[in-house]
Design an enzyme around this catalytic site. Sequence first.
Site, PDB file in Angstrom:
ATOM      1  N   LYS A   1       0.865  -0.907  -0.050  1.00 25.38           N
ATOM      2  CA  LYS A   1      -0.084  -0.102   0.180  1.00 25.38           C
ATOM      3  C   LYS A   1       0.891   1.286  -0.183  1.00 25.38           C
ATOM      4  O   LYS A   1       1.497   1.536   1.017  1.00 25.38           O
ATOM      5  CB  LYS A   1      -0.872   0.110   1.083  1.00 25.38           C
ATOM      6  CG  LYS A   1      -2.021   0.969   1.170  1.00 25.38           C
ATOM      7  CD  LYS A   1      -3.035   0.907   2.224  1.00 25.38           C
ATOM      8  CE  LYS A   1      -4.193   1.902   2.100  1.00 25.38           C
ATOM      9  NZ  LYS A   1      -3.749   3.265   1.917  1.00 25.38           N
TER      10      LYS A   1
ATOM     11  N   CYS B   1      29.123  17.583  36.073  1.00 24.68           N
ATOM     12  CA  CYS B   1      30.128  17.728  36.844  1.00 24.68           C
ATOM     13  C   CYS B   1      30.401  19.279  37.288  1.00 24.68           C
ATOM     14  O   CYS B   1      31.310  19.671  37.774  1.00 24.68           O
ATOM     15  CB  CYS B   1      31.324  17.128  36.429  1.00 24.68           C
ATOM     16  SG  CYS B   1      32.074  17.775  34.823  1.00 24.68           S
TER      17      CYS B   1
ATOM     18  N   CYS C   1      34.737  14.135  35.300  1.00 22.22           N
ATOM     19  CA  CYS C   1      33.321  13.976  35.120  1.00 22.22           C
ATOM     20  C   CYS C   1      32.996  12.754  35.465  1.00 22.22           C
ATOM     21  O   CYS C   1      33.071  11.661  34.763  1.00 22.22           O
ATOM     22  CB  CYS C   1      33.059  14.653  33.776  1.00 22.22           C
ATOM     23  SG  CYS C   1      31.217  14.695  33.618  1.00 22.22           S
TER      24      CYS C   1
HETATM   25  S1  IVH Z   1      -6.561  -0.090  -4.849  1.00 24.80           S
HETATM   26  C1  IVH Z   1     -10.914  -0.253  -5.329  1.00 24.80           C
HETATM   27  N1  IVH Z   1      -3.856  -0.711  -4.460  1.00 24.80           N
HETATM   28  O1  IVH Z   1      -4.979   3.555  -0.833  1.00 24.80           O
HETATM   29  C2  IVH Z   1      -9.574  -0.332  -4.836  1.00 24.80           C
HETATM   30  N2  IVH Z   1      -4.826   1.229  -3.677  1.00 24.80           N
HETATM   31  O2  IVH Z   1      -8.251   3.989  -0.087  1.00 24.80           O
HETATM   32  C3  IVH Z   1      -8.921   0.953  -5.288  1.00 24.80           C
HETATM   33  N3  IVH Z   1      -3.323   2.657  -2.405  1.00 24.80           N
HETATM   34  O3  IVH Z   1      -7.014   5.883  -2.563  1.00 24.80           O
HETATM   35  C4  IVH Z   1      -7.565   1.034  -4.550  1.00 24.80           C
HETATM   36  N4  IVH Z   1      -1.543   1.470  -2.722  1.00 24.80           N
HETATM   37  O4  IVH Z   1      -4.604   5.799  -3.293  1.00 24.80           O
HETATM   38  C5  IVH Z   1      -5.144   0.057  -4.357  1.00 24.80           C
HETATM   39  N5  IVH Z   1      -1.644  -1.265  -4.086  1.00 24.80           N
HETATM   40  C6  IVH Z   1      -2.803  -0.344  -4.207  1.00 24.80           C
HETATM   41  C7  IVH Z   1      -2.709   0.909  -3.424  1.00 24.80           C
HETATM   42  C8  IVH Z   1      -3.636   1.713  -3.187  1.00 24.80           C
HETATM   43  C9  IVH Z   1      -2.094   2.568  -2.254  1.00 24.80           C
HETATM   44  C10 IVH Z   1      -3.920   3.901  -1.936  1.00 24.80           C
HETATM   45  C11 IVH Z   1      -4.996   4.632  -3.234  1.00 24.80           C
HETATM   46  C12 IVH Z   1      -6.303   4.483  -2.303  1.00 24.80           C
HETATM   47  C13 IVH Z   1      -6.173   3.955  -0.865  1.00 24.80           C
HETATM   48  C14 IVH Z   1      -7.152   3.374  -0.332  1.00 24.80           C
END
Ligand code: IVH
Length: 710
Positions: A148, A453, A474
């Site tokens: 993520k 000290c 010290c």
């Molecule tokens: S998929 C329906 N994959 O996380 C699924 N999101 O709320 C849509 N994000 O706004 C998102 N890494 O900006 C997806 N590998 C990833 C992601 C990812 C970061 C962010 C994205 C989204 C938020 C989730």
Amino acid sequence: MDSEVSPVAQAADLRARLNRAAYQYYTLDAPEIPDAEYDRLFQQLQALEAAHPELSTPDSPTQRVGAGIADSLRPVRHALPMLSIRTETDTTPQGARTFDQRVRDWLAAEQRRTQLKAGEERLRAEPLTPEAVAILAGAPVDYVAEPKFDGLAINLRYEHGVLVQAATRGDGETGEDVTHNIRTIGQIPLRLTGAAPPVLEVRGEVYMRNDDFEALNERMRQRIAVGDKAARTFVNPRNAAAGAVRQLDPSIAAQRRLSFFAYGVGEVTPATGGGPNWHTHWQILQALKDWGFPVSALARQAQGADELIAFHAGVAAQRDSLPFDIDGVVYKVDALALQRELGFVTREPRWAVAHKYPAQEQLTTVQSIDVQVGRTGKLTPVAKLAPVFVGGATVTNATLHNELEARRKDVRVGDTVIVRRAGDVIPEVVSVLLEKRPDGAPEFAMPAHCPVCGSDVLREEGEADHRCTGGLFCPAQRKQALLHFAGRRAMDIEGVGEKLVEQLVDGSIVHSLPDLYRLGFVGLAALDRMAEKSAQNLIEALEKSKQTTLARFLYALGIRHVGESTAKDLAQHFGTLDAVVNANADQLLQVPDVGPVVAQSIRTFFAQSHNREVVEQLRAVGITWPEGAPTAGASLPLTGKTIVLTGALPTLSRDEAKALLEAAGAKVSGSVSKKTSYVVAGEEAGSKLDKARELGVPVLDEAGMRAMLK
Ligand code: IVH
């Protein structure tokens, strides 16, 4: 280029070559043409477009540098809403199991619902997909697991293969047009590679790499230092990236070096019947890669909850060494048919979940700023924090390093601050929330006298650190000196820890290093917490430590700038303690890696009578080592050679290789310089190998190294 060729064809050819070069450079990180060649082609294209303005196209690399300043960010209605993902509330690895169970439960509920509806309407039940049927019969669910990314979501719209619009997520229905800024991102193709459907929307995350973020803040600090009122530093890479994407002036985004990962699609027309024939999310990721987008190499297909848990743990282990921030992982049901079947609850798909890691940054308050005194007298300001759970541990202290750093961050007592703790890295105050500062909070200043000290505190010309001038007078320095002396890599006296040293120094039992060896059994057993058995053990450990090596002894003395490896060099070069004590600066400079600063520090140490006294007394209590002939005359095959190890060798571990080399007289160093004699490289050697090539240092493999040892 052939002047017979029409300008249209010339421009098309230049664009294709430049777009290809940008892909190799930014996305593959493997440029095939030199930068100068890129610049030359780029200038040719610019000249051509200037002479024939009608030739300018939106996919031209010349459009990356920012055409002009927008007057506002236009709203863009998304063709398909940009959804968010539900966050799994269970942050333990078991959260993956909870999600997997939920997917199964939903499918079962879906089955009941269609059966019920069929019953009411006296129809045959809508059949579930074969995937769903198999899962309800107990088969594992196929997932894709991805990092993520911690940036901001962007929708990229391509029409007939050309980037026509880029928009932020906004509220999911309507975002903002940020095409002018997104064009500046080298990793985003302006034209797709290969055939693409007439309309293709690509979704992904714009982010900033940590090194680009550090470089940006460094530039900002330099601008602030010269009084630039428009300059400011950023709290984290996400803020810096989001700020850049939402600017009106694209030159700002161009300077900030943004990056991109693609992780999905939006509108695709036609979706079927001649459009892409995708059955799984994994296929979508592969297609995105083929069109020229960066797709995370960490993404994996995973079967069932166990493999999701393994992914969660595997990525967590790499988190701190990734070149960018992630705040968790995302699990997605792989089969698109199942995704459709699972559908959505409000704006969140049931087929995806975010599984977060503990946050690496938290807010807390500064309760006081203490000043600690180290072994060499260095004063370190330390912010004492209201306890806060961050990066998986409770943090109560954060070092502010020195006065300069404390002032740069301008941390004050009572401040609300952002603390960051990433993995094993020591916790750090990232920044202060100025709007929360209590009235009248005084600026931090180093004390003029040592808090332990009372001796004068001095800062040497050209140095960032303040030091207590008390030396071994010290107690703080004495304690640290004792701990260092007894340390595993020094005299290795087992049982001498912080608690004991505290009692020995505070109780005025030990005033100097030799006093340690004068401790009697009776005196020791009388100390708090010291059982007879431990006192006996300590006496034995002290006896044992008396047989040592010259290198350990030199290191144990705690001479400034004389670390373990310099101590080894000195011992090897001079052979005897007297030779080291009496060496003049020129003789010291003969030792590999000893420069003027180190030489001076050694001279200063032994020039002081009380230090020579300590050394004499230590020998008098019975500390000995085998004194050898100086090896300075190259008696071993690799004497005088400095060798750097990098990468994984086929049969030897790093420590084994180091030991072999040192036994042959070589010095093993951690970084490559002009003085390096050889680099021994194994699999996955990285920047050290590059550096060696750059400096023309000979590179050997393990076999080459073994040959040299013979
Ligand atoms: S998929 C329906 N994959 O996380 C699924 N999101 O709320 C849509 N994000 O706004 C998102 N890494 O900006 C997806 N590998 C990833 C992601 C990812 C970061 C962010 C994205 C989204 C938020 C989730």
